[in-house]
Design a protein around this motif. Structure first.
Motif, PDB file in Angstrom:
ATOM      1  N   LEU A 170      30.036  24.809-122.854  1.00 50.82           N
ATOM      2  CA  LEU A 170      29.801  24.945-121.423  1.00 50.82           C
ATOM      3  C   LEU A 170      29.217  26.308-121.079  1.00 50.82           C
ATOM      4  O   LEU A 170      29.590  27.319-121.663  1.00 50.82           O
ATOM      5  N   SER A 171      28.327  26.312-120.109  1.00 56.51           N
ATOM      6  CA  SER A 171      27.812  27.550-119.529  1.00 56.51           C
ATOM      7  C   SER A 171      27.242  27.204-118.163  1.00 56.51           C
ATOM      8  O   SER A 171      26.911  26.043-117.886  1.00 56.51           O
ATOM      9  N   LYS A 172      27.149  28.184-117.292  1.00 57.51           N
ATOM     10  CA  LYS A 172      26.677  27.947-115.936  1.00 57.51           C
ATOM     11  C   LYS A 172      25.282  27.327-115.950  1.00 57.51           C
ATOM     12  O   LYS A 172      24.383  27.804-116.641  1.00 57.51           O
ATOM     13  N   GLY A 173      25.122  26.235-115.197  1.00 61.49           N
ATOM     14  CA  GLY A 173      23.829  25.581-115.090  1.00 61.49           C
ATOM     15  C   GLY A 173      23.567  24.508-116.125  1.00 61.49           C
ATOM     16  O   GLY A 173      22.553  23.813-116.060  1.00 61.49           O
ATOM     17  N   THR A 174      24.495  24.341-117.085  1.00 63.52           N
ATOM     18  CA  THR A 174      24.328  23.303-118.101  1.00 63.52           C
ATOM     19  C   THR A 174      24.481  21.921-117.476  1.00 63.52           C
ATOM     20  O   THR A 174      25.366  21.699-116.650  1.00 63.52           O
ATOM     21  N   SER A 175      23.633  20.986-117.849  1.00 61.29           N
ATOM     22  CA  SER A 175      23.719  19.618-117.341  1.00 61.29           C
ATOM     23  C   SER A 175      25.026  18.973-117.780  1.00 61.29           C
ATOM     24  O   SER A 175      25.359  18.959-118.965  1.00 61.29           O
ATOM     25  N   MET A 176      25.783  18.448-116.814  1.00 54.68           N
ATOM     26  CA  MET A 176      27.044  17.789-117.139  1.00 54.68           C
ATOM     27  C   MET A 176      26.810  16.561-118.012  1.00 54.68           C
ATOM     28  O   MET A 176      27.577  16.274-118.924  1.00 54.68           O
ATOM     29  N   LYS A 177      25.743  15.843-117.745  1.00 54.34           N
ATOM     30  CA  LYS A 177      25.448  14.630-118.505  1.00 54.34           C
ATOM     31  C   LYS A 177      25.174  14.954-119.968  1.00 54.34           C
ATOM     32  O   LYS A 177      25.471  14.156-120.866  1.00 54.34           O
ATOM     33  N   SER A 178      24.635  16.137-120.233  1.00 52.17           N
ATOM     34  CA  SER A 178      24.287  16.500-121.608  1.00 52.17           C
ATOM     35  C   SER A 178      25.491  16.933-122.432  1.00 52.17           C
ATOM     36  O   SER A 178      25.443  16.905-123.661  1.00 52.17           O
TER      37      SER A 178
END
Length: 226
Positions: A170-178
């Motif tokens: 996880l990191s800020k701006g990462t696509s949740m779907k990915s």
């Protein structure tokens, strides 16, 4: 393709919403004590069965929420007594528990707890999951009145590592779907925090599909018809 995804999400959310509403209704009428068993001399230790799920500690009549167990993911709870409660229609066994410092206490349905002290190796908790929400590990849910536009409530969801795809981070701006194994996990989490007395009226959830870590998702709600 998107229409299929949205329809699937809406159906899943409807199912989740029904389950959540049922849980809230069961705790809306005042309960009375039928039988009590004291554990004051032994205070057996328990911990949350699912540390990422919204499970509440209630007052003695189950009419007021005191604490949310998901805010205490690494806490050991000590049973003071076991009580059989009923509202005339439903009956259940609840534990009155306290944490070690006595700063939090309340009544919780016994099946929401697992016997034993919290340990990092517990199957329901992990040592790597954070306990403080940041823009790099969470989503915020905002529940807005569909008629007035006023904010009814907000909730923060720390994304559990067990829901991530193998090797995902996880990191800020990462696509949740990915990064999520199943994007509908977001709906499951948001359903658990719907404000008491309200229903979500959204029928599609495009923002959930395109959501990113650190974002705020808006859900439209209206008061339930009593």
């Amino acid at each position: 393709m998107n229409k299929i995804i949205f329809k699937s999400l809406a159906l899943g959310a409807l199912t989740l919403g029904v389950g959540f509403t049922t849980q809230q209704v069961s705790a809306s009428a005042a309960y009375r004590t039928v039988k009590t068993k004291s554990y004051a001399s032994t205070t057996p230790a328990y911990h949350a069965k699912n540390a990422t799920k919204s499970v509440y500690l209630w007052n003695s009549t189950l009419t007021k929420k005191q604490h949310n167990l998901k805010n205490y993911p690494k806490t050991t709870w000590y049973v003071q007594k076991s009580v059989k409660l009923t509202n005339g229609k439903k009956t259940g066994i609840f534990y009155y528990v306290k944490n070690k410092s006595n700063s939090a206490s309340g009544y919780v349905w016994r099946n929401y707890l697992t016997k034993g002290k919290f340990a990092a190796t517990s199957g329901t908790s992990t040592a790597t999951d954070p306990t403080v929400a940041t823009s790099s590990n969470s989503l915020m849910f905002k529940y807005v009145n569909a008629d007035s536009g006023a904010t009814v409530a907000t909730a923060t969801w720390i994304i559990p590592s067990k829901l991530l795809k193998s090797g995902a981070s996880l990191s800020k701006g990462t696509s949740m779907k990915s990064v999520l194994k199943d994007i509908t996990s977001v709906l499951s989490a948001s359903s658990a925090d719907i404000p008491t007395g309200y229903d979500v009226v959204d029928t599609t959830y495009p923002d959930v599909v395109t959501s990113k870590v650190g974002e705020t998702l808006i859900f439209h709600v209206l008061p339930q018809n009593n």
